[in-house]
Design a protein around this motif. Structure first.
Motif, short mmCIF file in Angstrom:
data_model
loop_
_atom_site.label_atom_id
_atom_site.label_comp_id
_atom_site.label_asym_id
_atom_site.label_seq_id
_atom_site.Cartn_x
_atom_site.Cartn_y
_atom_site.Cartn_z
N TYR A 761 42.67 43.84 50.19
CA TYR A 761 42.22 43.98 48.73
C TYR A 761 41.80 45.83 48.84
CZ TYR A 761 42.24 39.14 47.15
OH TYR A 761 42.60 38.05 46.46
N GLN A 764 44.89 47.61 48.81
CA GLN A 764 45.62 47.44 47.60
C GLN A 764 44.88 48.59 46.71
OE1 GLN A 764 48.16 46.00 46.51
NE2 GLN A 764 48.50 44.34 47.74
N SER A 765 43.45 48.59 46.78
CA SER A 765 42.89 49.59 45.96
C SER A 765 42.99 51.02 46.20
CB SER A 765 41.14 49.15 46.00
OG SER A 765 41.04 47.81 45.30
N ARG A 768 45.94 53.01 45.77
CA ARG A 768 46.32 53.27 44.36
C ARG A 768 45.56 54.43 43.90
NH1 ARG A 768 47.45 47.79 44.46
NH2 ARG A 768 48.74 47.06 42.73
N TRP A 782 52.00 52.29 51.32
CA TRP A 782 52.56 51.05 50.32
C TRP A 782 53.61 50.38 50.98
CZ3 TRP A 782 50.72 48.29 46.64
CH2 TRP A 782 51.39 47.47 45.85
N LYS A 788 54.46 42.79 49.31
CA LYS A 788 54.18 43.37 47.90
C LYS A 788 55.20 43.20 46.86
CE LYS A 788 56.40 47.82 50.16
NZ LYS A 788 56.59 47.10 51.50
N ASN A 796 53.01 50.32 39.88
CA ASN A 796 51.80 49.65 39.99
C ASN A 796 50.60 50.00 38.97
OD1 ASN A 796 52.21 47.56 42.14
ND2 ASN A 796 52.77 49.38 42.90
N TRP A 798 46.27 49.52 38.26
CA TRP A 798 45.06 49.49 39.17
C TRP A 798 45.03 48.03 39.67
CZ3 TRP A 798 43.61 53.95 40.61
CH2 TRP A 798 43.94 55.37 39.54
N PHE A 799 44.43 47.85 40.86
CA PHE A 799 44.38 46.63 41.31
C PHE A 799 43.06 45.87 40.70
CE2 PHE A 799 42.97 43.57 45.07
CZ PHE A 799 44.15 42.97 45.03
N LYS A 800 43.46 44.72 40.18
CA LYS A 800 42.39 44.01 39.49
C LYS A 800 41.71 42.91 40.16
CE LYS A 800 44.45 45.77 35.17
NZ LYS A 800 44.94 45.52 34.15
N LYS A 801 42.10 42.59 41.27
CA LYS A 801 41.58 41.19 41.93
C LYS A 801 40.11 41.48 42.85
CE LYS A 801 46.09 38.92 42.74
NZ LYS A 801 46.69 38.28 43.65
#
Length: 945
Positions: A761, A764-765, A768, A782, A788, A796, A798-801
């Motif tokens: 995670y 992933q952030s 970005r 990436w 992916k 993509n 922004w990572f939202k998890k």
């Protein structure tokens, strides 16, 4: 030992430590081109909210310089951020293709051909040269990692653009703002053309400052005011002279008057047997300069009473009148100024009131041509021998002279001094108060970054003269006017003619104007009119392109195509920002932009502006070849661009070290998820260990800060936040705390998979976060990620998890803040003991903490995992009151004392922790019980760490 290593989950990755950016970036560019990345982004985001950045056109002339790189990289960062935020953000690059720099380059390259070819051929050569330059610069910009619609770039030589320029001019003419007049404009002898305010730079120049004597023709006026004194001094009053001050003695041949301020008071002073007139406040300055002790004041007279007195020219046998003008000040000089309507804007205005016309005795190359005074003919006004001063000395008309430093206008292209020269030119009436007020209102509505940009625009607009839009050059867009041979007035059907010209230019280009004879445009009365051969100021061209529908991929049909943002260097307040604003307000009644960002100039370590002409210039291609484009991009982002930007090899070394910090963090993260498959091994948030949930909350907060600073265009803060995250939150904290868990626990344990989920995670952030700035590195990283969905990082958002911890749980952010405050205090003491060489590693330590009840409960809640927080082999908690005197007393945390003891237990060769007993496994591995449990996956489940 080999078996021990096999049992560990040691990190491994194919993401290399050495970047090799110069090579890898080219491979990534090839992939982007093959995948048609920009086109796919546009298609993907068409229906989204939109953001339009309008590109300020650079000159299609020569290699790109470091200033170009700064400008384009800043734009690219913004657009990539906007796309990451879900915007449709197209980018159509633009180029300025007309103008003097291109003419001069073509003249130099094709010198032999030009001498034997006609004007039409010269324009063809210019056109060919421009297209070559655009292609070269395009390659250079692409190499920087700029994503743009390169195939559909907007060039000012495109027929539709040329037609648009004529269209805008037609609208302005129709509204009555364009006129022709004989007035002083900035003229460059090297350019052989008029210059606009935007093309002028003021530089410090050494000049001779001369106080010159103009003898008064008669003294009847003085008899009236000074009857008594004149009786005594009568025989000397024929020697009264007005003292004037000038730093441009070359303008004296065109002197036609002397101006005094009607509201100032002037003294008649006597020095020996001569009499002089000087403004009362400035008299003492003059006396001090000539160092005269004996002098006296004969009388005082108001300026307006000197009007119409005549004075003898210092070397011509003519008399010039004294006229009145309020522009004459009492700050510098003598309060009296010689008037040259040929070579001064205020002079021209003041003389016009008295119907005094320019003489026009200085030609376009700067040579005098005076029929009545042939001594000066064919002598340049900047003649080194300074024949004018010789003439003044011969006639004994110099009262005093000195060398001074003062600001003087220079041509920004050649760095050569320019002059004011009165010639017939075409102007836009900026002096119209109604128009000026409308523009000022629009300036207030715009968001200026930094704020001083708006104030600068206001001042420039208030003080600027009418805009001279005509140039006496060959390569440009024509001014399609016909003027009457006798009256000098525009043809009555000018608007209709211009509309015809516009249609033809849209189809055939501007050459049609030059090729077509006037009879085809006018038909009747063609012989009564002259065809204008001037071309338009290039600022007018680029300042008109806001009316083009350059955002053609926009499906929303945005009203009037107002740009969300203009972004250029600080010199564009007088250039493109201003020309766009003026043409837009006149034709559309509002500003062409919502926001304007200004960046500073690039300067070297000596504070010199990195212009093309500077020797030993640091070029973008040299930086890219040595460091890679991402280092150049990081330098641009890391610097506060609102000020002048410094660059040197030393600075690039520092930037490179910041880059390595970020890259090595990414590499370390990858090395710990080598066996992680997101589809199989993801741990749900609620089941994750509390430390993992804590770092994800920290990541969530960092992401909010990063997005906020991207939104505010504070890229230097974005970089600082990312570096701090990599160094402090990850490097010095979280990644250290999870090493034991990552390396020693069973590969499929929930504890290890929880930390891997967290790392996944974070990656992933982080990828970005860096993508708008470190575009190539982000794309490389990436491509390392498994499972992916998108082929490029730039597809993509922004990572939202990542989520924050709920505030109502016990182990919330406040809890962890307290824990890490204690940890930092313990670390200080551990580092101290390391320096004293009492210990080599923190795992040798048995840590004794003496705390009060409140801290006891806090630390006890971590139970057996407390030792992993402090990275020691054992921790023990004691009452604060039982602490021995020699215990380390914390200065920052109340009721905390610390003692460090060396462990007397056995070191496990697998986990390096010290424990009571090691056990033999398979007859060759003697490890601790905890390691045995981890190998067999029978260890007690960790909650926190």
């Amino acid at each position: 030992m080999k078996n021990i290593k096999k049992s560990l989950n040691l990190p491994k990755t194919t993401f290399p430590m050495k970047a090799n950016l110069a090579i890898k970036e080219i491979e990534i560019l090839k992939k982007w081109k093959k995948d048609k990345l920009y086109k796919n982004l546009s298609i993907k985001n068409k229906k989204n909210k939109y953001f339009f950045l309008h590109d300020g056109p650079p000159y299609a002339n020569g290699d790109i310089h470091i200033g170009h790189a700064v400008n384009k990289i800043l734009k690219d960062i913004i657009l990539k951020f906007k796309r990451m935020s879900g915007f449709f953000a197209p980018y159509t690059p633009c180029w300025d293709c007309h103008g003097l720099p291109i003419e001069q380059k073509v003249e130099k390259i094709f010198a032999e051909k030009i001498t034997t070819t006609n004007v039409e051929k010269f324009r063809e050569l210019c056109h060919k040269y421009v297209l070559q330059q655009v292609q070269q610069q395009k390659k250079d910009f692409i190499r920087l990692g700029i994503l743009a619609d390169w195939k559909n770039a907007s060039l000012t030589i495109d027929y539709k653009n040329q037609a648009n320029t004529i269209n805008v001019l037609t609208k302005i003419v129709k509204k009555g703002y364009v006129y022709r007049d004989l007035k002083p404009i900035h003229w460059c002898f090297k350019c052989q053309s008029s210059l606009a305010e935007a093309e002028i730079e003021h530089k410090i120049k050494n000049s001779i400052s001369i106080y010159i004597l103009f003898k008064i023709k008669n003294y009847n006026l003085f008899k009236k005011f000074f009857k008594k004194k004149i009786q005594k001094e009568k025989k000397f009053l024929f020697k009264i002279s007005v003292i004037i001050f000038t730093t441009t003695p070359w303008t004296l041949p065109t002197c036609q008057a002397i101006a005094v301020n009607p509201n100032l008071y002037y003294q008649i002073i006597q020095i020996k047997k001569r009499y002089y007139i000087c403004e009362e406040k400035l008299t003492k300055n003059i006396i001090n300069k000539i160092k005269i002790k004996k002098w006296k004041i004969i009388g005082l007279i108001k300026g307006k009473k000197l009007e119409n007195l005549e004075c003898l020219h210092p070397f011509f046998n003519i008399y010039v009148p004294i006229i009145l003008s309020t522009h004459v000040s009492d700050i510098l000089g003598t309060g009296a100024v010689h008037m040259s309507p040929d070579h001064g804007y205020e002079d021209f205005i003041a003389c016009k009131k008295y119907k005094i016309k320019p003489l026009q005795i200085v030609n376009s190359y700067g040579f005098y041509n005076i029929p009545t005074f042939k001594k000066l003919n064919n002598i340049h006004i900047f003649n080194k021998e300074n024949i004018i001063i010789q003439l003044l000395q011969n006639n004994k008309k110099i009262f005093f002279s000195e060398i001074i430093n003062h600001s003087y206008p220079h041509c920004w292209r050649h760095n050569k001094p320019v002059i004011f020269r009165t010639t017939p030119q075409w102007f836009i009436k900026i002096s119209d108060e109604s128009l000026k007020n409308k523009i000022l209102k629009e300036i207030k509505k715009v968001s200026w970054i930094p704020l001083w940009g708006g104030n600068k625009m206001k001042k420039m607009l208030i003080n600027r003269p009418d805009w001279c839009i005509s140039r006496q050059r060959t390569w440009g867009i024509p001014i399609p006017f016909f003027i009457h041979k006798n009256t000098g007035k525009l043809h009555p059907n000018t608007i209709l003619i211009m509309k015809k010209v516009e249609k033809k230019i849209k189809k055939y280009g501007s050459q049609i104007w030059w090729k077509t004879k006037k009879k085809k445009w006018l038909k009747k009365d063609a012989d009564m009119y002259e065809k204008v051969n001037d071309v338009l100021d290039v600022w007018f061209e680029s300042g008109s392109n806001h009316q083009l529908k350059i955002y053609k991929y926009n499906l929303i049909n945005r009203f009037n195509y107002i740009a969300d943002l203009y972004l250029e260097g600080s010199d564009q307040h007088r250039g493109w920002f201003m020309s766009s604003l003026i043409t837009s307000v006149i034709t559309k009644k509002y500003a062409p932009y919502l926001s304007v960002i200004t960046h500073g100039f690039v300067i070297n370590k000596y504070g010199q502006k990195m212009s093309k002409s500077l020797e030993k210039n640091i070029k973008p291609k040299d930086i890219i070849q040595k460091w890679g484009a991402d280092i150049l991009r990081l330098w641009v982002a890391y610097t506060n661009y609102t000020n002048d930007i410094s660059i040197s090899n030393k600075i690039l070394e520092q930037i490179s070290s910041h880059y390595r910090r970020i890259r090595n963090t990414i590499r370390f993260l990858f090395s710990n998820i080598f066996d992680f498959e997101s589809k199989i091994h993801i741990i749900k948030n609620k089941k994750m260990l509390l430390l993992d949930r804590w770092i994800l909350e920290i990541t969530y907060k960092y992401q909010k800060k990063i997005i906020k600073n991207y939104s505010n265009y504070n890229f230097h803060k974005v970089v600082q936040i990312i570096i701090n995250f990599c160094s402090t939150e990850l490097g010095s904290c979280y990644l250290e705390l999870i090493k034991d868990r990552q390396y020693t626990m069973h590969r499929n344990s929930i504890e290890r998979r929880s930390s891997q989920t967290t790392i996944f995670y974070i990656l992933q952030s982080l990828i970005r976060w860096i993508s708008p700035i470190l575009s190539f590195t982000a794309e490389e990283a990436w491509n390392q990620l498994k499972d992916k969905k998108e082929s490029s990082i730039f597809k993509n958002t922004w990572f939202k998890k990542i989520k924050p911890l709920p505030e109502n749980i016990t182990y919330n952010s406040i809890f962890w803040k307290k824990i890490f405050t204690i940890k930092n205090e313990v670390n200080k003491f551990i580092e101290k003991e390391k320096k004293n060489k009492y210990i080599n590693s923190s795992l040798e330590i048995q840590l004794l903490l003496y705390v009060d009840k409140k801290l006891f409960r806090l630390l006890l809640s971590l139970n057996t995992e407390l030792k992993f927080i402090f990275l020691v082999s054992e921790t023990r908690l004691h009452r604060y009151s039982s602490a021995p005197k020699f215990a380390y007393h914390s200065q920052d945390i109340k009721n905390l004392k610390i003692i460090i003891k060396k462990s007397n237990k056995i070191k496990c060769p697998r986990c390096w922790n010290y424990s009571k007993k090691n056990t033999l496994i398979n007859n060759n591995m003697q490890v601790c019980y905890r390691c045995i449990s981890n190998i067999n996956q029978k260890t007690k489940k960790h909650i926190f760490l």
